[in-house]
Design an enzyme around this catalytic site. Structure first.
Site, PDB file in Angstrom:
ATOM      1  N   HIS A 178       1.106  -3.517  -4.744  1.00 39.24           N
ATOM      2  CA  HIS A 178      -0.221  -2.896  -4.616  1.00 39.24           C
ATOM      3  C   HIS A 178      -1.195  -3.917  -4.033  1.00 39.24           C
ATOM      4  O   HIS A 178      -1.635  -4.837  -4.709  1.00 39.24           O
ATOM      5  CB  HIS A 178      -0.692  -2.430  -5.992  1.00 39.24           C
ATOM      6  CG  HIS A 178      -1.809  -1.421  -5.945  1.00 39.24           C
ATOM      7  ND1 HIS A 178      -2.493  -1.114  -4.796  1.00 39.24           N
ATOM      8  CD2 HIS A 178      -2.366  -0.647  -6.930  1.00 39.24           C
ATOM      9  CE1 HIS A 178      -3.417  -0.193  -5.066  1.00 39.24           C
ATOM     10  NE2 HIS A 178      -3.351   0.106  -6.348  1.00 39.24           N
ATOM     11  N   ASN A 181      -6.978  -0.606  -2.530  1.00 39.65           N
ATOM     12  CA  ASN A 181      -7.926   0.008  -3.481  1.00 39.65           C
ATOM     13  C   ASN A 181      -8.799  -0.975  -4.249  1.00 39.65           C
ATOM     14  O   ASN A 181      -9.251  -0.685  -5.354  1.00 39.65           O
ATOM     15  CB  ASN A 181      -7.175   0.908  -4.469  1.00 39.65           C
ATOM     16  CG  ASN A 181      -6.541   2.092  -3.782  1.00 39.65           C
ATOM     17  OD1 ASN A 181      -6.738   2.311  -2.596  1.00 39.65           O
ATOM     18  ND2 ASN A 181      -5.762   2.858  -4.512  1.00 39.65           N
ATOM     19  N   TYR A 183      -8.065  -3.897  -5.643  1.00 45.03           N
ATOM     20  CA  TYR A 183      -7.471  -4.664  -6.738  1.00 45.03           C
ATOM     21  C   TYR A 183      -7.175  -6.095  -6.275  1.00 45.03           C
ATOM     22  O   TYR A 183      -7.590  -6.507  -5.194  1.00 45.03           O
ATOM     23  CB  TYR A 183      -6.260  -3.917  -7.293  1.00 45.03           C
ATOM     24  CG  TYR A 183      -6.661  -2.598  -7.917  1.00 45.03           C
ATOM     25  CD1 TYR A 183      -7.505  -2.560  -9.027  1.00 45.03           C
ATOM     26  CD2 TYR A 183      -6.260  -1.383  -7.366  1.00 45.03           C
ATOM     27  CE1 TYR A 183      -7.908  -1.358  -9.580  1.00 45.03           C
ATOM     28  CE2 TYR A 183      -6.668  -0.176  -7.914  1.00 45.03           C
ATOM     29  CZ  TYR A 183      -7.496  -0.172  -9.019  1.00 45.03           C
ATOM     30  OH  TYR A 183      -7.924   1.026  -9.562  1.00 45.03           O
ATOM     31  N   ASN A 238     -13.681   0.268  -5.449  1.00 45.84           N
ATOM     32  CA  ASN A 238     -13.872  -0.881  -6.334  1.00 45.84           C
ATOM     33  C   ASN A 238     -14.671  -2.003  -5.691  1.00 45.84           C
ATOM     34  O   ASN A 238     -14.426  -3.191  -5.940  1.00 45.84           O
ATOM     35  CB  ASN A 238     -12.523  -1.372  -6.867  1.00 45.84           C
ATOM     36  CG  ASN A 238     -11.928  -0.406  -7.863  1.00 45.84           C
ATOM     37  OD1 ASN A 238     -12.621   0.087  -8.751  1.00 45.84           O
ATOM     38  ND2 ASN A 238     -10.643  -0.098  -7.711  1.00 45.84           N
TER      39      ASN A 238
END
Length: 366
Positions: A178, A181, A183, A238
């Site tokens: 990942h 997004n 992170y 985010n």
């Protein structure tokens, strides 16, 4: 029949069609351990060519939301083994998403109530999901993070390697790193969240360094043919941003081309939102990757419907199309796409937390 519904391969993974189920956070794994409900949820959706599991924390420090699963406890590995067994018994294939949320967390979710970690000590204008004392869930502001010390980064990379090995032990067919997004890995890549002045900050080649080092560690451990990565070049999710996403993500995919990855999973536009949040040439990004020698399956995501998915695969624009929320309310989405049937409506009130309602209770055709 459209190519979308024909068998294909993703790295070394043979799949029944060119349709993927995207990772979807559902907050239904108390204690970070998959349970009977999770087993049934994934089993119901096993007709997807490839399931990418919900984000799965690689360590306790990597946790950012209440009741999301992990890969760092023996009980969690056993719980996931039951999930993967059920998916395989139903004829499906499943990889897990290796997740470190970085600063998108809360002290109540961290070991010993500590601060979340990030590339720099910059708080995100974002929220996360925690449990109240009565067990109900609530969205709260993320906590102020601390900057990772340079000496901590080798251990962080090792955490990814160990988690990849645990995923294979749990029966997954592979992993998705990942890096999207907003992170941790994307926090390192984006300039508004990374103000470091060492080899992991500053110019683009430094900001993509950690992601490429994680890819190197994971592929060395389990094989590049079982490893994918998720990226989101234009998402503002985010509280991440960068003045030149074209240059940043072109450099990233050119670096990824050195590895024989199974797939690159590209979120086109804002995650779960508009595709045109920023001007971006998605075809040019793929072309840059191919020109650099990259051969991974090119998986696209965000706002696709039946016809646009068929067109994307038939034209060669993409190799696989991933669907997210449609798989929540339509466990038999592949059949519905194939038969051009209507889709169940999503119940937004049951997205996060709770029990079976809105999780394993959506009806299938017939």
């Amino acid at each position: 029949m459209s190519k979308l519904f024909e068998p294909t391969t993703i790295g070394s993974i043979s799949v029944a069609n060119h349709i993927a189920m995207a990772p979807l956070t559902r907050n239904r794994s108390p204690g970070a351990i998959p349970n009977d409900l999770n087993v049934e949820y994934y089993r119901q959706r096993a007709t997807a060519g490839l399931i990418v599991s919900e984000g799965t924390a690689i360590t306790h420090q990597a946790q950012g939301y209440a009741d999301v699963p992990g890969l760092y406890k023996p009980e969690a590995i056993e719980g996931w083994k039951r999930v993967t067994d059920a998916v395989h018994a139903a004829g499906g294939k499943i990889v897990t998403q290796l997740w470190h949320v970085g600063r998108i967390s809360h002290t109540s979710l961290q070991p010993d109530g500590g601060k979340p970690v990030a590339p720099s000590a910059i708080a995100a204008k974002s929220k996360t999901y925690v449990l109240n004392e009565d067990g109900t869930g609530a969205f709260v502001e993320t906590s102020e993070p601390r900057a990772l010390d340079l000496a901590e980064i080798p251990a962080l990379i090792e955490d990814y390697r160990k988690a990849a090995r645990s995923a294979i032990e749990a029966g997954f067919d592979g992993v998705e790193i990942h890096a999207a997004n907003g992170y941790l890995l994307e926090q390192f890549m984006r300039s508004n969240s990374n103000h470091r002045d060492d080899q992991y900050g500053g110019p683009i080649e430094n900001r993509i360094r950690l992601t490429l080092e994680v890819v190197a560690a994971v592929t060395a451990e389990i094989g590049a043919d079982k490893t994918g990565i998720r990226i989101s070049p234009t998402t503002p999710a985010n509280d991440v941003s960068d003045p030149d996403p074209k240059a940043l993500y072109t450099a990233l995919v050119e670096g990824l081309a050195e590895y024989s990855l199974a797939f690159i999973h590209v979120i086109e536009g804002a995650t779960g939102g508009p595709r045109d949040v920023l001007p971006f040439d998605w075809a040019a990004l793929k072309a840059a990757y191919r020109e650099a020698g990259g051969k991974a399956v090119w998986m696209v995501n965000n706002g696709y419907d039946r016809q646009s998915a068929i067109d994307a695969v038939e034209s060669g624009y993409a190799d696989v199309v991933a669907f997210g929320r449609p798989f929540i309310s339509n466990p038999d989405l592949v059949r519905r796409l194939k038969e051009d049937a209507s889709w169940n409506e999503l119940d937004g009130a049951t997205l996060y937390g709770g029990g079976a309602e809105g999780y394993t209770t959506y009806p299938t055709l017939g």
